[in-house]
Design an enzyme around this catalytic site. Structure first.
Site, mmCIF file in Angstrom:
data_model
loop_
_atom_site.group_PDB
_atom_site.id
_atom_site.type_symbol
_atom_site.label_atom_id
_atom_site.label_comp_id
_atom_site.label_asym_id
_atom_site.label_seq_id
_atom_site.Cartn_x
_atom_site.Cartn_y
_atom_site.Cartn_z
ATOM 1 N N ALA A 277 19.722 13.672 -6.588
ATOM 2 C CA ALA A 277 19.089 13.618 -5.267
ATOM 3 C C ALA A 277 17.947 12.615 -5.224
ATOM 4 O O ALA A 277 17.862 11.778 -4.314
ATOM 5 C CB ALA A 277 18.581 15.014 -4.884
ATOM 6 N N GLU A 278 17.065 12.665 -6.224
ATOM 7 C CA GLU A 278 15.908 11.767 -6.208
ATOM 8 C C GLU A 278 16.333 10.317 -6.401
ATOM 9 O O GLU A 278 15.751 9.406 -5.820
ATOM 10 C CB GLU A 278 14.880 12.175 -7.253
ATOM 11 C CG GLU A 278 13.595 11.394 -7.105
ATOM 12 C CD GLU A 278 12.403 12.013 -7.804
ATOM 13 O OE1 GLU A 278 11.320 11.398 -7.695
ATOM 14 O OE2 GLU A 278 12.530 13.068 -8.438
ATOM 15 N N THR A 279 17.366 10.098 -7.202
ATOM 16 C CA THR A 279 17.879 8.730 -7.386
ATOM 17 C C THR A 279 18.351 8.162 -6.059
ATOM 18 O O THR A 279 17.998 7.038 -5.687
ATOM 19 C CB THR A 279 19.032 8.729 -8.414
ATOM 20 O OG1 THR A 279 18.518 9.172 -9.680
ATOM 21 C CG2 THR A 279 19.636 7.352 -8.558
#
Length: 129
Positions: free
Chosen positions: A51-53
């Site tokens: 998700a953060e990527t």
């Protein structure tokens, strides 16, 4: 950012494959194998890395030349366990401002079932900062 640029980064080591990326939306897949916790389930942290990527890549594109995106908040709700196959993540912009960008990221299994829902907020700063 290309898959080759991710090779030495955490996302590359986790096998994340970028399928689509723009400032408004990004899609990627990641294998469950190699990203599990001791009980053999997809690690919740792996879902958050996916998700953060995705959200960070979108925000970095939105920031534009000479600027960078820095994550300042990430949260996730885990809905379902996954043991095999792949998961895919889709980041969708919620807010694209001058100094802040926020995204919702949905992680799904091979059957299209929601595995996790994450939210990421990035601060957009000068790259030299």
């Amino acid at each position: 950012m290309t898959d080759s640029a991710l090779a030495g980064a955490l996302a590359g080591r986790m096998g994340i494959e970028i399928l689509e990326v723009s400032a408004e939306r990004a899609v990627a897949s990641m294998p469950v194998a190699g990203n599990t916790q001791p009980a053999g389930l997809l690690h919740g942290g792996a879902s958050v890395v996916l998700a953060e990527t995705l959200g960070s890549m979108c925000a970095d594109l939105h920031a534009g030349p000479g600027r960078a995106a820095v994550g300042i908040e990430v949260s996730a709700t885990h809905h379902r366990a996954v043991r095999t196959g792949h998961v895919s993540g889709t980041a969708t912009a919620l807010h694209l401002g001058r100094s802040v960008a926020s995204y919702e990221i949905v992680v799904e299994d091979d059957f299209g079932r929601r595995v996790a829902t994450a939210r990421l907020t990035c601060l957009l700063v000068d790259a030299s900062a």
